[in-house]
Design a protein around this motif. Structure first.
Motif, PDB file in Angstrom:
ATOM      1  N   LEU A 110       0.803  -1.217   0.000  1.00 52.24           N
ATOM      2  CA  LEU A 110       0.000   0.000   0.000  1.00 52.24           C
ATOM      3  C   LEU A 110       0.840   1.273   0.000  1.00 52.24           C
ATOM      4  CD1 LEU A 110      -2.805  -0.927   2.572  1.00 52.24           C
ATOM      5  CD2 LEU A 110      -2.882  -1.057   0.073  1.00 52.24           C
ATOM      6  N   GLY A 111       2.132   1.124  -0.083  1.00 48.97           N
ATOM      7  CA  GLY A 111       2.989   2.305  -0.078  1.00 48.97           C
ATOM      8  C   GLY A 111       3.004   3.021   1.260  1.00 48.97           C
ATOM      9  N   GLY A 112       2.813   2.280   2.348  1.00 47.80           N
ATOM     10  CA  GLY A 112       2.906   2.858   3.685  1.00 47.80           C
ATOM     11  C   GLY A 112       1.590   3.320   4.265  1.00 47.80           C
ATOM     12  N   LEU A 113       0.497   3.147   3.575  1.00 48.96           N
ATOM     13  CA  LEU A 113      -0.798   3.649   4.044  1.00 48.96           C
ATOM     14  C   LEU A 113      -1.531   2.631   4.902  1.00 48.96           C
ATOM     15  CD1 LEU A 113      -1.872   5.344   0.713  1.00 48.96           C
ATOM     16  CD2 LEU A 113      -0.815   6.410   2.709  1.00 48.96           C
ATOM     17  N   VAL A 114      -0.920   2.245   6.020  1.00 48.18           N
ATOM     18  CA  VAL A 114      -1.531   1.256   6.905  1.00 48.18           C
ATOM     19  C   VAL A 114      -2.049   1.913   8.179  1.00 48.18           C
ATOM     20  CG1 VAL A 114      -1.082  -0.804   8.286  1.00 48.18           C
ATOM     21  CG2 VAL A 114      -0.181  -0.635   5.982  1.00 48.18           C
ATOM     22  N   LEU A 115      -1.328   2.892   8.670  1.00 50.12           N
ATOM     23  CA  LEU A 115      -1.743   3.563   9.899  1.00 50.12           C
ATOM     24  C   LEU A 115      -2.719   4.685   9.575  1.00 50.12           C
ATOM     25  CD1 LEU A 115       1.589   3.721  11.888  1.00 50.12           C
ATOM     26  CD2 LEU A 115      -0.280   2.100  12.131  1.00 50.12           C
ATOM     27  N   GLY A 116      -3.732   4.782  10.409  1.00 44.61           N
ATOM     28  CA  GLY A 116      -4.722   5.824  10.220  1.00 44.61           C
ATOM     29  C   GLY A 116      -4.749   6.768  11.407  1.00 44.61           C
ATOM     30  N   TYR A 117      -5.913   7.211  11.759  1.00 47.63           N
ATOM     31  CA  TYR A 117      -6.131   8.199  12.816  1.00 47.63           C
ATOM     32  C   TYR A 117      -5.588   7.708  14.151  1.00 47.63           C
ATOM     33  CZ  TYR A 117      -8.695  11.449  15.795  1.00 47.63           C
ATOM     34  OH  TYR A 117      -9.022  12.395  16.712  1.00 47.63           O
ATOM     35  N   ARG A 118      -4.801   8.561  14.798  1.00 39.34           N
ATOM     36  CA  ARG A 118      -4.214   8.305  16.116  1.00 39.34           C
ATOM     37  C   ARG A 118      -3.386   7.013  16.170  1.00 39.34           C
ATOM     38  NH1 ARG A 118      -6.389  11.478  20.580  1.00 39.34           N
ATOM     39  NH2 ARG A 118      -7.990  12.840  19.736  1.00 39.34           N
ATOM     40  N   GLY A 119      -2.735   6.684  15.064  1.00 36.87           N
ATOM     41  CA  GLY A 119      -1.844   5.530  15.049  1.00 36.87           C
ATOM     42  C   GLY A 119      -2.546   4.183  15.060  1.00 36.87           C
ATOM     43  N   ARG A 120      -3.816   4.169  14.752  1.00 36.30           N
ATOM     44  CA  ARG A 120      -4.566   2.907  14.672  1.00 36.30           C
ATOM     45  C   ARG A 120      -4.519   2.410  13.230  1.00 36.30           C
ATOM     46  NH1 ARG A 120      -7.660   2.190  19.374  1.00 36.30           N
ATOM     47  NH2 ARG A 120      -8.822   0.566  18.289  1.00 36.30           N
ATOM     48  N   ILE A 121      -4.889   1.181  13.037  1.00 32.41           N
ATOM     49  CA  ILE A 121      -4.892   0.616  11.689  1.00 32.41           C
ATOM     50  C   ILE A 121      -5.993   1.290  10.878  1.00 32.41           C
ATOM     51  CG2 ILE A 121      -5.274  -1.473  10.323  1.00 32.41           C
ATOM     52  CD1 ILE A 121      -3.988  -3.047  12.594  1.00 32.41           C
ATOM     53  N   ASP A 122      -5.618   1.785   9.700  1.00 30.40           N
ATOM     54  CA  ASP A 122      -6.559   2.421   8.802  1.00 30.40           C
ATOM     55  C   ASP A 122      -7.664   1.443   8.424  1.00 30.40           C
ATOM     56  OD1 ASP A 122      -7.140   4.692   6.809  1.00 30.40           O
ATOM     57  OD2 ASP A 122      -7.021   2.918   5.499  1.00 30.40           O
ATOM     58  N   TRP A 123      -8.888   1.932   8.278  1.00 30.11           N
ATOM     59  CA  TRP A 123     -10.024   1.053   8.011  1.00 30.11           C
ATOM     60  C   TRP A 123      -9.844   0.267   6.714  1.00 30.11           C
ATOM     61  CZ3 TRP A 123     -13.153   1.390   3.744  1.00 30.11           C
ATOM     62  CH2 TRP A 123     -13.067   2.560   2.989  1.00 30.11           C
ATOM     63  N   ARG A 124      -9.234   0.881   5.678  1.00 31.00           N
ATOM     64  CA  ARG A 124      -9.015   0.155   4.417  1.00 31.00           C
ATOM     65  C   ARG A 124      -7.997  -0.964   4.620  1.00 31.00           C
ATOM     66  NH1 ARG A 124      -8.410   5.754   1.629  1.00 31.00           N
ATOM     67  NH2 ARG A 124      -8.078   6.046   3.815  1.00 31.00           N
ATOM     68  N   ALA A 125      -6.943  -0.664   5.366  1.00 30.56           N
ATOM     69  CA  ALA A 125      -5.939  -1.692   5.647  1.00 30.56           C
ATOM     70  C   ALA A 125      -6.567  -2.819   6.454  1.00 30.56           C
ATOM     71  CB  ALA A 125      -4.753  -1.080   6.387  1.00 30.56           C
ATOM     72  N   GLY A 126      -7.437  -2.464   7.402  1.00 34.55           N
ATOM     73  CA  GLY A 126      -8.133  -3.487   8.197  1.00 34.55           C
ATOM     74  C   GLY A 126      -8.999  -4.382   7.333  1.00 34.55           C
ATOM     75  N   ARG A 127      -9.701  -3.780   6.386  1.00 33.05           N
ATOM     76  CA  ARG A 127     -10.541  -4.582   5.476  1.00 33.05           C
ATOM     77  C   ARG A 127      -9.700  -5.533   4.646  1.00 33.05           C
ATOM     78  NH1 ARG A 127     -15.586  -1.769   2.800  1.00 33.05           N
ATOM     79  NH2 ARG A 127     -15.408  -3.786   1.807  1.00 33.05           N
ATOM     80  N   ILE A 128      -8.537  -5.050   4.207  1.00 29.39           N
ATOM     81  CA  ILE A 128      -7.641  -5.909   3.428  1.00 29.39           C
ATOM     82  C   ILE A 128      -7.156  -7.067   4.289  1.00 29.39           C
ATOM     83  CG2 ILE A 128      -5.390  -6.004   2.291  1.00 29.39           C
ATOM     84  CD1 ILE A 128      -5.946  -3.098   1.331  1.00 29.39           C
ATOM     85  N   LEU A 129      -6.789  -6.787   5.544  1.00 34.19           N
ATOM     86  CA  LEU A 129      -6.334  -7.859   6.440  1.00 34.19           C
ATOM     87  C   LEU A 129      -7.437  -8.892   6.653  1.00 34.19           C
ATOM     88  CD1 LEU A 129      -4.376  -5.793   9.117  1.00 34.19           C
ATOM     89  CD2 LEU A 129      -3.406  -7.334   7.386  1.00 34.19           C
ATOM     90  N   VAL A 130      -8.678  -8.426   6.856  1.00 29.84           N
ATOM     91  CA  VAL A 130      -9.807  -9.349   7.030  1.00 29.84           C
ATOM     92  C   VAL A 130     -10.005 -10.183   5.766  1.00 29.84           C
ATOM     93  CG1 VAL A 130     -12.325  -9.465   7.292  1.00 29.84           C
ATOM     94  CG2 VAL A 130     -10.983  -7.995   8.794  1.00 29.84           C
ATOM     95  N   ALA A 131      -9.950  -9.530   4.606  1.00 29.51           N
ATOM     96  CA  ALA A 131     -10.138 -10.248   3.337  1.00 29.51           C
ATOM     97  C   ALA A 131      -9.030 -11.277   3.129  1.00 29.51           C
ATOM     98  CB  ALA A 131     -10.174  -9.265   2.175  1.00 29.51           C
ATOM     99  N   GLU A 132      -7.785 -10.900   3.434  1.00 28.01           N
ATOM    100  CA  GLU A 132      -6.673 -11.847   3.275  1.00 28.01           C
ATOM    101  C   GLU A 132      -6.831 -13.037   4.219  1.00 28.01           C
ATOM    102  OE1 GLU A 132      -3.102  -8.764   1.957  1.00 28.01           O
ATOM    103  OE2 GLU A 132      -3.157  -9.522   4.003  1.00 28.01           O
ATOM    104  N   THR A 133      -7.227 -12.749   5.463  1.00 29.79           N
ATOM    105  CA  THR A 133      -7.414 -13.832   6.433  1.00 29.79           C
ATOM    106  C   THR A 133      -8.533 -14.763   5.974  1.00 29.79           C
ATOM    107  OG1 THR A 133      -6.636 -12.409   8.211  1.00 29.79           O
ATOM    108  CG2 THR A 133      -7.898 -14.345   8.853  1.00 29.79           C
ATOM    109  N   GLY A 134      -9.640 -14.182   5.512  1.00 29.64           N
ATOM    110  CA  GLY A 134     -10.743 -15.002   5.002  1.00 29.64           C
ATOM    111  C   GLY A 134     -10.329 -15.827   3.801  1.00 29.64           C
TER     112      GLY A 134
END
Length: 184
Positions: A110-134
């Motif tokens: 993602l070119g570094g776009l994993v962290l979002g607001y207040r250093g939490r995982i960005d919602w798009r990155a989270g969706r990708i992680l869920v999709a990969e796990t599934g």
């Protein structure tokens, strides 16, 4: 502040934006002593300007140093709180090292776009992680079904062979029954 000699525009080898056109540009050109790279930084509306000139070997050394620094900074972003969030919400059952490996790989993609607001995982990155796990779970399930299918296919083949043998035995039994009835 460093200054660079004005490049003879006829000798330009390549030109590229520095991060973006709004930040600056890099120009590779033929200097009298060989190839050179001029870096001109003048972020829009900043009132600041920097000009630097480096050789190709210095540019490679700088790139290595920046990569090492970026890797260290990125690793510092994987805080215990972030790892706990990732484990709870996206990657259940994984160890810290497994989560870090997944986050590092996702950061590269993602070119570094994993962290979002207040250093939490960005919602798009989270969706990708869920999709990969599934996707991985479905892959493992499909592998298990294939193995079971192959195992059961072996039984099916044995059942078919036993059915054939049974039919032949019935044929032989009827033959002997018929032969034994002729003697009576």
């Amino acid at each position: 502040m460093a200054t660079t000699p004005a490049a003879d525009r006829r000798d330009v080898i390549a030109r590229s934006a520095f991060l973006s056109d709004d930040v600056g540009e890099m120009i590779a050109w033929h200097d009298t002593e060989g190839p050179s790279i001029d870096i001109h930084l003048e972020p829009a509306d900043s009132g600041q300007r920097v000009d630097v000139s480096v050789t190709p070997s210095e540019a490679r050394a700088l790139a290595r140093q920046l990569t090492e620094l970026a890797d260290t900074a990125q690793r510092a972003g994987w805080t215990p709180e972030l790892l706990a969030e990732a484990r709870e919400r996206y990657l259940p059952g994984m160890s810290d090292e497994q989560i870090i490996a997944r986050l590092d790989a996702l950061t590269d993609r993602l070119g570094g776009l994993v962290l979002g607001y207040r250093g939490r995982i960005d919602w798009r990155a989270g969706r990708i992680l869920v999709a990969e796990t599934g996707h991985e779970l479905l892959g493992r399930a499909a592998t298990a079904v294939d193995a079971a299918e192959q195992h059961l296919a072996g039984y099916q083949q044995a059942v078919e062979q036993l059915t054939t043998v049974k039919a032949e035995l019935d044929h032989v039994r009827r033959f002997f029954e018929h032969e034994s009835e002729l003697d009576r």
